[in-house]
Scaffold this active site. Sequence first.
Site, PDB file in Angstrom:
ATOM      1  N   ASP A   1       0.808  -1.223   0.000  1.00 16.41           N
ATOM      2  CA  ASP A   1       0.000   0.000   0.000  1.00 16.41           C
ATOM      3  C   ASP A   1       0.844   1.277   0.000  1.00 16.41           C
ATOM      4  OD1 ASP A   1      -2.241  -1.701   0.278  1.00 16.41           O
ATOM      5  OD2 ASP A   1      -1.929  -1.740   2.446  1.00 16.41           O
TER       6      ASP A   1
ATOM      7  N   LYS B   1       2.344   2.091  -5.063  1.00 14.03           N
ATOM      8  CA  LYS B   1       3.145   1.612  -6.205  1.00 14.03           C
ATOM      9  C   LYS B   1       2.388   1.752  -7.526  1.00 14.03           C
ATOM     10  CE  LYS B   1       3.601  -2.449  -4.311  1.00 14.03           C
ATOM     11  NZ  LYS B   1       3.032  -2.183  -2.996  1.00 14.03           N
TER      12      LYS B   1
ATOM     13  N   ALA C   1      -3.415  -7.997  -4.074  1.00 15.47           N
ATOM     14  CA  ALA C   1      -2.882  -6.646  -4.246  1.00 15.47           C
ATOM     15  C   ALA C   1      -4.012  -5.666  -4.548  1.00 15.47           C
ATOM     16  CB  ALA C   1      -1.873  -6.634  -5.389  1.00 15.47           C
ATOM     17  N   GLY C   2      -3.749  -4.409  -4.281  1.00 17.86           N
ATOM     18  CA  GLY C   2      -4.721  -3.381  -4.641  1.00 17.86           C
ATOM     19  C   GLY C   2      -3.953  -2.172  -5.131  1.00 17.86           C
ATOM     20  N   HIS C   3      -3.881  -2.017  -6.433  1.00 21.18           N
ATOM     21  CA  HIS C   3      -3.119  -0.902  -6.994  1.00 21.18           C
ATOM     22  C   HIS C   3      -4.084   0.141  -7.559  1.00 21.18           C
ATOM     23  CE1 HIS C   3       0.667  -3.645  -7.532  1.00 21.18           C
ATOM     24  NE2 HIS C   3       0.341  -3.422  -6.288  1.00 21.18           N
TER      25      HIS C   3
ATOM     26  N   GLN D   1       2.445  -6.097  -3.012  1.00 21.78           N
ATOM     27  CA  GLN D   1       2.724  -6.100  -1.576  1.00 21.78           C
ATOM     28  C   GLN D   1       4.014  -5.295  -1.315  1.00 21.78           C
ATOM     29  OE1 GLN D   1       1.931  -9.543  -2.962  1.00 21.78           O
ATOM     30  NE2 GLN D   1      -0.080  -8.665  -2.813  1.00 21.78           N
TER      31      GLN D   1
ATOM     32  N   THR E   1       2.990 -12.372   3.243  1.00 22.96           N
ATOM     33  CA  THR E   1       2.257 -13.053   2.192  1.00 22.96           C
ATOM     34  C   THR E   1       3.104 -14.270   1.773  1.00 22.96           C
ATOM     35  OG1 THR E   1       1.002 -12.768   0.149  1.00 22.96           O
ATOM     36  CG2 THR E   1       3.160 -11.649   0.262  1.00 22.96           C
TER      37      THR E   1
ATOM     38  N   THR F   1      -7.721  -1.419  -0.275  1.00 23.86           N
ATOM     39  CA  THR F   1      -8.336  -1.450  -1.608  1.00 23.86           C
ATOM     40  C   THR F   1      -8.986  -2.807  -1.855  1.00 23.86           C
ATOM     41  OG1 THR F   1      -6.453  -0.123  -2.296  1.00 23.86           O
ATOM     42  CG2 THR F   1      -7.829  -0.954  -4.053  1.00 23.86           C
TER      43      THR F   1
ATOM     44  N   SER G   1       5.255  12.271  -4.262  1.00 26.11           N
ATOM     45  CA  SER G   1       3.888  12.563  -4.703  1.00 26.11           C
ATOM     46  C   SER G   1       3.225  13.500  -3.703  1.00 26.11           C
ATOM     47  CB  SER G   1       3.073  11.284  -4.901  1.00 26.11           C
ATOM     48  OG  SER G   1       2.610  10.790  -3.679  1.00 26.11           O
TER      49      SER G   1
HETATM   50  P1  IMP Z   1      -2.402 -12.802   1.905  1.00 27.90           P
HETATM   51  O1  IMP Z   1      -1.438 -12.264   0.898  1.00 27.90           O
HETATM   52  O2  IMP Z   1      -3.832 -12.608   1.522  1.00 27.90           O
HETATM   53  O3  IMP Z   1      -2.083 -14.219   2.269  1.00 27.90           O
HETATM   54  O4  IMP Z   1      -2.220 -11.965   3.260  1.00 27.90           O
HETATM   55  C1  IMP Z   1      -1.046 -12.034   4.066  1.00 27.90           C
HETATM   56  C2  IMP Z   1      -0.719 -10.681   4.685  1.00 27.90           C
HETATM   57  O5  IMP Z   1      -0.332  -9.791   3.662  1.00 27.90           O
HETATM   58  C3  IMP Z   1      -1.913 -10.013   5.387  1.00 27.90           C
HETATM   59  O6  IMP Z   1      -1.434  -9.271   6.501  1.00 27.90           O
HETATM   60  C4  IMP Z   1      -2.463  -9.061   4.344  1.00 27.90           C
HETATM   61  O7  IMP Z   1      -3.155  -7.977   4.913  1.00 27.90           O
HETATM   62  C5  IMP Z   1      -1.165  -8.618   3.681  1.00 27.90           C
HETATM   63  N1  IMP Z   1      -1.334  -8.203   2.283  1.00 27.90           N
HETATM   64  C6  IMP Z   1      -1.496  -8.996   1.214  1.00 27.90           C
HETATM   65  N2  IMP Z   1      -1.579  -8.261   0.092  1.00 27.90           N
HETATM   66  C7  IMP Z   1      -1.441  -6.985   0.475  1.00 27.90           C
HETATM   67  C8  IMP Z   1      -1.399  -5.755  -0.245  1.00 27.90           C
HETATM   68  O8  IMP Z   1      -1.478  -5.690  -1.477  1.00 27.90           O
HETATM   69  N3  IMP Z   1      -1.250  -4.626   0.500  1.00 27.90           N
HETATM   70  C9  IMP Z   1      -1.093  -4.669   1.855  1.00 27.90           C
HETATM   71  N4  IMP Z   1      -1.110  -5.790   2.557  1.00 27.90           N
HETATM   72  C10 IMP Z   1      -1.288  -6.939   1.871  1.00 27.90           C
END
Ligand code: IMP
Length: 430
Positions: free
Chosen positions: A13, A16, A39-41, A223, A238, A304, A418
């Site tokens: 977050d 990126k 992910a949330g971009h 991530q 993750t 996101t 930014s």
């Molecule tokens: P998972 O990737 O869903 O297995 O989650 C594992 C950990 O990574 C958790 O704490 C999620 O909140 C965190 N996480 C996974 N993807 C993201 C992301 O894109 N942004 C922020 N945290 C993430």
Amino acid sequence: MPLQIIVGTQWGDEGKGRIVDWFAANSDVVARYNGGDNAGHSVTVGSKLFKLHLIPSGIINPKPIAILGNGMVINPKSMLDEMEMLIAAGVEVDPKRLRISHAAHLITPAHQALDKAMEVARGKGNIGTTGRGIGPAYTDKASRRGLRVANMLEANFSEELTIRIEEANRQLKLLGAEELNAKSIVADYEKYQQWMLPYIADTSLELHLALKAGQTVLAEGAQGTLLDIDHGTYPFVTSSATIASGVFTGLGIGISGTGGMEVTGVCKSFQTRVGSGPFPTEVFDDLALQLRGSGANPWDEYGTTTGRARRVGWLDGVLLRYAVRINGLTELVITKMDILSGFETLKLCVAYKKDGKILEDLPFGPSNLDDCEPVYEELPGWSEDIGGIRKWAELPKAAEGYLEAIARLAEVPVRLASVGPEREQIVSAK
Ligand code: IMP
């Protein structure tokens, strides 16, 4: 540079997506190398906010082609939904512009159900996953029983999928969770199969040829460094290689075959984290609300992907220095500087105090942050709204001072900062 890697220096977050969008304008190929729709971009173009989970955010720019690399885990339904969203918004998406690695792994509803059931079973010690099936999909990959995108090219795809769902049902039963209907999942996946076929490619070869032909490749990390499976705050991580070296396995690029690279670390001007795990510089109450925002704006600190309120804190320079080292960063981009407008004083964590000792580097990596008390340097804040600034020299002196303090601590130059969520709200140091 032939290869530019964009990697998050924190717990994801960092912003990126919009930075990838910025560099995509000068890239021929943009490729994601890890993770899936966890992910949330976000990228804001004019009045339109694009939220992408799976497809590289570089696709919003008309120039580059987009690749989903072999290091990814792909949920075909999310993929289809995202493609439809992009097409409806006028973005060109077709098999010439979007390529999916044959060696990427597929996420099925069984992975999602297992992810959720395992989190319930972990109880208080849960990881706080996104529930997207990421961990179980990578587990299947490492156990050598995963389904790859290339399985969709085989005549026995439906049978193989049925076997996986039935296996997962046995595990779900043990976990006390509801079993899945294999038939209806297979029917859905047969539809996805037909539609995905034209996009499947040997993306490792395509990237090799692109680099050989002198094209520029932008590798988009998902991530962040501290969520890396090996080098993050294990076990609160993750399941993929999020760091810069993940590019080489996750895209199938030879380390010495790139012709040079830039490794750009994207770092938020403060620290955030979703889910469980240690967070030495975390703040609470009114201060947290000021950093997080109320949730009224799309850029406020709410997930996101999951909508969860993010935990927030002061920028952790010890973890940033670690990110510089573990990724080999050559430059930094600092995002969300506008959010710091209005703080009289800013705090920057420059070391930890643990067992009476001052530590400037991490004791045994970031999974050992217990009892690390932050040591802060205090810096003057600024009150001006900086959203309209486009030139580095026009930044308030205190904002420039904060960026300089970060660069000094990280021993890496800050290239961009930014000052708002819009595409053009960026100031460049060069
Ligand atoms: P998972 O990737 O869903 O297995 O989650 C594992 C950990 O990574 C958790 O704490 C999620 O909140 C965190 N996480 C996974 N993807 C993201 C992301 O894109 N942004 C922020 N945290 C993430």
